[in-house]
Design a protein around this motif. Structure first.
Motif, PDB file in Angstrom:
ATOM      1  N   GLU A   1       3.646   9.701 -10.009  1.00 59.12           N
ATOM      2  CA  GLU A   1       3.006   9.805 -11.315  1.00 59.12           C
ATOM      3  C   GLU A   1       2.156  11.071 -11.416  1.00 59.12           C
ATOM      4  O   GLU A   1       2.110  11.725 -12.459  1.00 59.12           O
ATOM      5  N   GLY A   2       1.472  11.428 -10.324  1.00 57.76           N
ATOM      6  CA  GLY A   2       0.668  12.646 -10.344  1.00 57.76           C
ATOM      7  C   GLY A   2       1.532  13.885 -10.544  1.00 57.76           C
ATOM      8  O   GLY A   2       1.185  14.795 -11.299  1.00 57.76           O
TER       9      GLY A   2
ATOM     10  N   ALA B   1      -4.919  11.723   4.167  1.00 64.84           N
ATOM     11  CA  ALA B   1      -4.114  12.453   3.189  1.00 64.84           C
ATOM     12  C   ALA B   1      -3.309  13.562   3.873  1.00 64.84           C
ATOM     13  O   ALA B   1      -2.133  13.789   3.541  1.00 64.84           O
ATOM     14  N   ALA B   2      -3.901  14.254   4.824  1.00 63.37           N
ATOM     15  CA  ALA B   2      -3.180  15.304   5.548  1.00 63.37           C
ATOM     16  C   ALA B   2      -2.025  14.717   6.350  1.00 63.37           C
ATOM     17  O   ALA B   2      -0.923  15.285   6.393  1.00 63.37           O
ATOM     18  N   ALA B   3      -2.254  13.563   7.001  1.00 63.40           N
ATOM     19  CA  ALA B   3      -1.186  12.930   7.770  1.00 63.40           C
ATOM     20  C   ALA B   3      -0.036  12.489   6.872  1.00 63.40           C
ATOM     21  O   ALA B   3       1.142  12.692   7.192  1.00 63.40           O
ATOM     22  N   ARG B   4      -0.374  11.896   5.735  1.00 65.76           N
ATOM     23  CA  ARG B   4       0.691  11.450   4.809  1.00 65.76           C
ATOM     24  C   ARG B   4       1.442  12.645   4.219  1.00 65.76           C
ATOM     25  O   ARG B   4       2.633  12.543   3.917  1.00 65.76           O
ATOM     26  N   GLU B   5       0.746  13.751   4.033  1.00 63.95           N
ATOM     27  CA  GLU B   5       1.414  14.956   3.529  1.00 63.95           C
ATOM     28  C   GLU B   5       2.522  15.395   4.487  1.00 63.95           C
ATOM     29  O   GLU B   5       3.616  15.780   4.069  1.00 63.95           O
TER      30      GLU B   5
ATOM     31  N   GLY C   1       0.812  -1.211   0.000  1.00 64.16           N
ATOM     32  CA  GLY C   1       0.000   0.000   0.000  1.00 64.16           C
ATOM     33  C   GLY C   1       0.845   1.261   0.000  1.00 64.16           C
ATOM     34  O   GLY C   1       0.555   2.219  -0.720  1.00 64.16           O
ATOM     35  N   ASP C   2       1.925   1.257   0.804  1.00 64.81           N
ATOM     36  CA  ASP C   2       2.803   2.436   0.831  1.00 64.81           C
ATOM     37  C   ASP C   2       3.468   2.663  -0.519  1.00 64.81           C
ATOM     38  O   ASP C   2       3.577   3.795  -1.000  1.00 64.81           O
ATOM     39  N   MET C   3       3.922   1.576  -1.154  1.00 60.46           N
ATOM     40  CA  MET C   3       4.570   1.716  -2.453  1.00 60.46           C
ATOM     41  C   MET C   3       3.594   2.221  -3.516  1.00 60.46           C
ATOM     42  O   MET C   3       3.931   3.091  -4.331  1.00 60.46           O
ATOM     43  N   ASP C   4       2.357   1.692  -3.480  1.00 56.25           N
ATOM     44  CA  ASP C   4       1.352   2.174  -4.446  1.00 56.25           C
ATOM     45  C   ASP C   4       1.065   3.658  -4.241  1.00 56.25           C
ATOM     46  O   ASP C   4       0.932   4.421  -5.202  1.00 56.25           O
ATOM     47  N   PHE C   5       0.961   4.064  -2.979  1.00 60.92           N
ATOM     48  CA  PHE C   5       0.678   5.473  -2.702  1.00 60.92           C
ATOM     49  C   PHE C   5       1.811   6.360  -3.206  1.00 60.92           C
ATOM     50  O   PHE C   5       1.573   7.414  -3.810  1.00 60.92           O
ATOM     51  N   ARG C   6       3.049   5.946  -2.978  1.00 62.70           N
ATOM     52  CA  ARG C   6       4.185   6.757  -3.420  1.00 62.70           C
ATOM     53  C   ARG C   6       4.276   6.804  -4.940  1.00 62.70           C
ATOM     54  O   ARG C   6       4.579   7.849  -5.516  1.00 62.70           O
TER      55      ARG C   6
END
Length: 285
Positions: free
Chosen positions: A125-126, A182-186, A115-120
């Protein structure tokens, strides 16, 4: 971040080894064999009790004074043997539980890393798509200089870690778990500094709200490891225990709550009430 990524890459290769299921399968076969022996001994006991003591051959009985042992002595020996076999079955079941628990944790770690790798990857890509969508800029035609825009219309800069965590807490309050995560990951992707523990706690609460209990457990564990003696460390342990309960690991939940009570005997009344409620839910002794 580089050591953490190296550890995650090593964990992704662990499922290829997969020794745990084989061991669990072996223990299961031995347990079945023991169960069969217990059933045979119980059948022999039934035969002895019905008066058919001569048909029991598997258990040797020493003679006394040249005669055969009494049926009652044979029954006692058979009962002792049944007790030994049942104890062996319980021990094997315990080993199987340990192996299955370790295998489940390994699977959860791998899923978290994926999951972490997909998110990164999605974040990278974005960013690339945004850079590619910009049109090429040529020399502007000569024209009169435009007046400077007012200060109020200036584009706001990126959020600070404090602002992102405050926005995430507000989103968590209105049960917008996606925005809170999303805010925490930011914050965690930037330079969290002293706000790393707060960001991990926010991420864990958001994942609990989304019922992603395994990922929430990892987030709370990261929050605890940032500073194990901080004022928010008890919250991290409580969140970890609640995450364990979410995916059925009651033993681990009770162990975590016991550690919380041992390391932090003096809690605020509100936090102590939440800990006691979690203990009752997990049915801890």
């Amino acid at each position: 971040m580089a050591p953490r990524l190296a550890i995650r890459a090593a964990l992704l290769a662990l499922p290829l080894l997969a020794p745990l299921p084989a061991r669990a399968q072996m223990d299961s076969r031995e347990g079945i064999a023991l169960q069969n022996q217990i059933l045979e001994l119980r059948r022999d006991l039934d035969a002895v009790r019905r008066g058919g003591g001569g048909s029991v051959a598997p258990v040797p009985v020493p003679s006394r004074g040249g005669g055969s042992a009494a049926p009652q002595e044979l029954v006692q020996q058979l009962l002792a043997r049944v007790g030994e076999l049942e104890e062996q079955v319980r021990q094997m079941r315990g080993r199987i539980d340990v192996v299955e628990n370790a295998n489940r944790r390994l699977t959860e770690d791998v899923e978290k890393l994926r999951g972490d790798m997909d998110f990164r990857l999605q974040a990278l890509e974005g960013g690339g798509r945004q850079g590619a969508s910009r049109p090429p800029q040529g020399p502007a035609p000569a024209q009169a200089p435009a007046p400077p825009p007012p200060a109020a219309a200036a584009t706001p800069g990126p959020r600070t870690a404090e602002r992102a965590i405050a926005d995430g807490q507000a989103a968590l309050g209105r049960q917008d778990y996606t925005a809170a995560a999303a805010a925490a990951r930011e914050v965690l992707q930037g330079r969290p500094g002293p706000r790393a523990q707060d960001a991990n706690l926010l991420l864990g609460e958001a994942l609990l709200g989304e019922r992603q209990f395994q990922n929430a457990a990892l987030a709370f564990n990261d929050a605890y490891n940032v500073n194990r003696r901080s004022s928010r460390a008890p919250e991290a342990l409580l969140g970890l225990a609640n995450s364990f309960q979410g995916f059925g690991a009651r033993r681990e939940a009770c162990d975590t709550l016991a550690q919380l009570h041992s390391d932090f005997p003096r809690l605020s009344p509100s936090l102590a009430q939440r800990v006691e409620y979690s203990r009752r839910r997990a049915q801890c002794r």
